[in-house]
Write an enzyme that holds these catalytic residues in place. Structure first.
Site, PDB file in Angstrom:
ATOM      1  N   GLY A  54       0.951  -1.152  -0.111  1.00  0.00           N
ATOM      2  CA  GLY A  54       0.033   0.071   0.032  1.00  0.00           C
ATOM      3  C   GLY A  54       1.000   1.167  -0.075  1.00  0.00           C
ATOM      4  N   CYS A  81       5.213  -6.243   1.602  1.00  0.00           N
ATOM      5  CA  CYS A  81       5.600  -5.010   1.772  1.00  0.00           C
ATOM      6  C   CYS A  81       5.016  -4.154   2.701  1.00  0.00           C
ATOM      7  CB  CYS A  81       5.468  -4.292   0.154  1.00  0.00           C
ATOM      8  SG  CYS A  81       6.318  -2.846   0.050  1.00  0.00           S
ATOM      9  N   TYR A  82       3.984  -3.316   2.666  1.00  0.00           N
ATOM     10  CA  TYR A  82       3.357  -2.549   3.485  1.00  0.00           C
ATOM     11  C   TYR A  82       2.638  -3.544   4.439  1.00  0.00           C
ATOM     12  CZ  TYR A  82       0.471   0.534   6.185  1.00  0.00           C
ATOM     13  OH  TYR A  82      -0.108   1.248   7.241  1.00  0.00           O
ATOM     14  N   HIS A 172       7.800  -7.901  -3.932  1.00  0.00           N
ATOM     15  CA  HIS A 172       6.210  -8.173  -4.490  1.00  0.00           C
ATOM     16  C   HIS A 172       6.401  -9.482  -5.242  1.00  0.00           C
ATOM     17  CE1 HIS A 172       4.232  -4.391  -3.462  1.00  0.00           C
ATOM     18  NE2 HIS A 172       5.309  -3.936  -3.428  1.00  0.00           N
ATOM     19  N   GLU A 174       3.699 -11.169  -6.313  1.00  0.00           N
ATOM     20  CA  GLU A 174       2.604 -11.093  -7.462  1.00  0.00           C
ATOM     21  C   GLU A 174       2.953 -10.654  -8.627  1.00  0.00           C
ATOM     22  OE1 GLU A 174       3.087  -8.977  -4.929  1.00  0.00           O
ATOM     23  OE2 GLU A 174       1.952  -7.188  -4.833  1.00  0.00           O
ATOM     24  N   SER A 226     -25.863  -6.020 -23.286  1.00  0.00           N
ATOM     25  CA  SER A 226     -24.996  -4.953 -24.274  1.00  0.00           C
ATOM     26  C   SER A 226     -24.308  -5.371 -25.445  1.00  0.00           C
ATOM     27  CB  SER A 226     -24.012  -4.412 -23.087  1.00  0.00           C
ATOM     28  OG  SER A 226     -23.066  -5.355 -23.026  1.00  0.00           O
ATOM     29  N   GLY A 227     -24.314  -6.554 -25.708  1.00  0.00           N
ATOM     30  CA  GLY A 227     -23.731  -7.203 -27.061  1.00  0.00           C
ATOM     31  C   GLY A 227     -22.184  -7.526 -26.457  1.00  0.00           C
ATOM     32  N   GLY A 228     -21.839  -7.305 -25.230  1.00  0.00           N
ATOM     33  CA  GLY A 228     -20.520  -7.668 -24.619  1.00  0.00           C
ATOM     34  C   GLY A 228     -20.792  -9.180 -24.115  1.00  0.00           C
ATOM     35  N   VAL A 229     -19.458  -9.520 -23.829  1.00  0.00           N
ATOM     36  CA  VAL A 229     -19.064 -10.881 -23.244  1.00  0.00           C
ATOM     37  C   VAL A 229     -19.940 -10.939 -22.020  1.00  0.00           C
ATOM     38  CG1 VAL A 229     -17.736 -12.771 -22.490  1.00  0.00           C
ATOM     39  CG2 VAL A 229     -17.035 -11.099 -24.382  1.00  0.00           C
ATOM     40  N   ASP A 230     -19.645 -10.105 -21.092  1.00  0.00           N
ATOM     41  CA  ASP A 230     -20.070 -10.167 -19.558  1.00  0.00           C
ATOM     42  C   ASP A 230     -21.797 -10.179 -19.488  1.00  0.00           C
ATOM     43  OD1 ASP A 230     -17.614  -9.647 -19.397  1.00  0.00           O
ATOM     44  OD2 ASP A 230     -17.749  -7.383 -18.664  1.00  0.00           O
ATOM     45  N   SER A 231     -22.307  -9.222 -20.294  1.00  0.00           N
ATOM     46  CA  SER A 231     -23.699  -9.251 -19.922  1.00  0.00           C
ATOM     47  C   SER A 231     -24.518 -10.502 -20.585  1.00  0.00           C
ATOM     48  CB  SER A 231     -24.431  -8.221 -20.494  1.00  0.00           C
ATOM     49  OG  SER A 231     -24.114  -7.955 -22.029  1.00  0.00           O
ATOM     50  N   SER A 232     -23.793 -11.057 -21.762  1.00  0.00           N
ATOM     51  CA  SER A 232     -24.442 -12.365 -22.429  1.00  0.00           C
ATOM     52  C   SER A 232     -24.013 -13.636 -21.315  1.00  0.00           C
ATOM     53  CB  SER A 232     -23.347 -12.621 -23.695  1.00  0.00           C
ATOM     54  OG  SER A 232     -23.447 -11.315 -24.498  1.00  0.00           O
ATOM     55  N   LYS A 372     -12.096 -10.687 -16.311  1.00  0.00           N
ATOM     56  CA  LYS A 372     -12.603 -11.169 -17.331  1.00  0.00           C
ATOM     57  C   LYS A 372     -12.084 -12.634 -17.974  1.00  0.00           C
ATOM     58  CE  LYS A 372     -14.398  -9.141 -21.095  1.00  0.00           C
ATOM     59  NZ  LYS A 372     -15.377  -8.018 -20.819  1.00  0.00           N
TER      60      LYS A 372
END
Ligand code: XMP
Length: 516
Positions: A54, A81-82, A172, A174, A226-232, A372
């Site tokens: 952080g 780290c933090y 880090h 990650e 919306s035509g996007g992947v997520d809403s489908s 995603k």
């Protein structure tokens, strides 16, 4: 119940990468802002806790702290780290600011004692490249801790209290610049915390379907496409969970890409046989956006108008208690500062931050915990066609945020045509799947050109293409000059209204992917 890890967020820009690494190793995890961690532990029972990095200094008066419960609940803790520093400070050690000996970038650690964190990869006397980014550093350890690795500027580069299973690293693990950091995190989640690593998308799907059924009961749900992947993916998942209780609505905002409406209607009505209302709300949206050029105002107006439309549709079908949204994990995290969390808000994603308080429907957000690429895996699990699953992301506010300044129908038409040409060339070059997201932007600037014997005074089109794994960070795509030249020629020849094309070579950060 699957094993899980809790990540306590102190506001590092790379906290989400910790979550990605943990999930990639088959362990479910969630991120919680440090000031909500205590509450979260009332109902979330992790097998291990990771404290993120952080921007604050542990030595500051208002320095954020981990709740004591993190250290008293008996589960292993890894401070990064933090996170390492606050753990030391809170358990009786000492941390100091070190103005002269800050360490940013590549460093090498030397292991001075074997440690479970390095098991199977590093033993005493061996060295390992890591990524450091710290100003403060630990100067005295709490009781029970020992140093297990050092670097030239961090005498406490890695520390451990093996009896309590508390570990801390100044670097880090990650980030990709710590090449074997993923293995260290895996040692923490699997060996030290005892997670089995059996979390899969098929398991997630079943759990989520059960959760949706429990949340929704016998009520009706409206889902905006919306035509996007997520809403489908949301729509198909909900259909599997609650069948006829779901009503899908495709809202044409007038700011969709070319052919979007037909594709969505085809997929849902014909391929899936899922009933779909097609609402052409373009006059409403464009009317409200008339004369508005501030990006945040645009986003808020669009968010509010979506809700108006959904509420009207809900009334039409005799009421719906819930609205389903394809909110993703990065939206939730990036919007954390809305609820008082530690990171800074860059944009209000309309599907999280822009929702009006007065909304009458409750939210169903089954992708809230996914990244995603995980949504794509879930889409495949649900049998969505590959060309839908592999689509580039398209933002909820649509082309509105790709036309800086005022939006008009004329500009939208011009932009849609340019976008089609650009994506057509990308597909022809076989690059569509290599690129995370590519689109055209119409700038509110006219420049002078010459075409044939005449002078032109038309808009500038900017092209954007980025590679990314989750949209959080991105690099511009290095097209060849040949390719860019070909796209530029085609756009100027085929799209009336554009006489100049430029290519955006900004990474994220410092840029964002969309222009607004
Ligand atoms: P930025 O521009 O913030 O975008 O770098 C990161 C990713 O998020 C998408 N994006 C949105 N998606 N609603 C969405 O559903 C939004 O308001 C929104 N804003 C940005 C963007 O296309 C990129 O993939």
């Amino acid at each position: 119940m699957t094993d899980s890890i809790l990540i306590v967020d102190f506001g590092s820009q790379v906290t989400q990468l910790i979550a990605r690494r943990v999930r990639e190793s088959g362990v479910y995890c969630e991120i919680v802002p440090f000031n909500k961690a205590d509450e979260m532990l009332d109902h979330f029972n992790p097998k291990g806790i990771i404290l993120s990095g952080g921007p604050a200094s542990v030595t500051g008066i208002d320095a954020p702290r981990a709740p004591d419960r993190v250290f008293t609940s008996g589960v292993p803790v890894l401070g990064i780290c933090y996170g390492e520093q606050t753990m030391c400070e809170q358990l009786g050690g000492k941390v100091e600011g070190s103005e002269d000996e800050r360490e940013f970038g590549r460093a090498v650690i030397s292991v001075i004692e074997d440690c479970a964190l390095f098991e199977g990869m590093l033993t005493t006397g061996e060295q390992e490249p890591v990524w450091m980014s710290h100003g403060d550093r630990v100067v005295a350890l709490p009781k029970g801790f020992k140093v297990v690795a050092v670097s030239s500027n961090a005498p406490f580069a890695a520390i451990a209290d093996e009896s309590r299973h508390f570990y801390g690293v100044q670097f880090h693990p990650e980030v990709a610049h710590t090449p074997r950091g993923k293995l260290m995190l895996r040692n923490f989640t699997h060996r030290i915390s005892g997670c089995k690593g059996d979390w899969t998308m098929a398991a997630f799907k079943d759990v989520e379907i059960a959760r949706i059924r429990k949340q929704v009961g016998k009520e009706r749900v409206i889902c905006g496409l919306s035509g996007g992947v997520d809403s489908s993916v949301v729509a198909v998942l909900l259909h599997e969970a609650i069948g006829d209780q779901l009503q899908c609505v495709f809202v044409d905002t007038g700011m969709m890409r070319a052919g979007e409406a037909e594709q969505v209607v085809n997929l849902f009505r014909h391929h899936y046989n899922i009933p779909l209302i097609h609402n052409d709300a373009s006059d409403l949206f464009l009317g409200k956006l008339d004369g508005v050029s501030d990006p945040e105002k645009k986003r808020k107006i669009i968010g509010a108008t979506f809700i108006d439309v959904f509420e009207a549709e809900a009334k039409n079908i005799g009421g719906a208690a819930f609205l389903a949204q394809g909110t993703l994990y990065p939206d939730v995290i990036e919007s954390v500062s809305f609820t008082g969390g530690p990171s800074v808000t860059i944009k209000s994603h309309h599907n999280v931050g822009g929702l009006p308080e007065r909304m009458n429907m409750k939210l169903v957000e089954p992708l809230r915990e996914l990244f995603k690429d995980e949504v794509r895996v879930l889409g495949r699990e649900l049998g969505l066609p590959e060309d839908f699953v592999g689509r580039h992301p398209f933002p909820g506010p649509g082309l509105a945020i790709r036309i800086p300044g005022e939006i008009t129908r004329e500009k939208l038409d011009i932009l849609r045509k340019a976008d089609v040409v650009y994506l057509d060339e990308i597909r022809k070059a076989g690059l569509y799947d290599t690129i995370w997201q590519a689109f055209a932007v119409l700038l509110p600037v006219r420049t002078v050109g010459v075409m044939g014997d005449g002078r032109t005074y038309d808009y500038v089109c900017a092209l954007r293409a980025v590679t990314s794994t989750d949209g959080m960070t991105a690099d511009y795509y290095p097209f060849t000059h040949d390719f860019l030249g070909r796209v530029s020629t085609r756009i100027i020849n085929e799209v009336k209204g554009i006489n100049r094309v430029v290519y955006d070579i900004t990474a994220k950060p410092p840029g964002t992917i969309e222009w607004e």
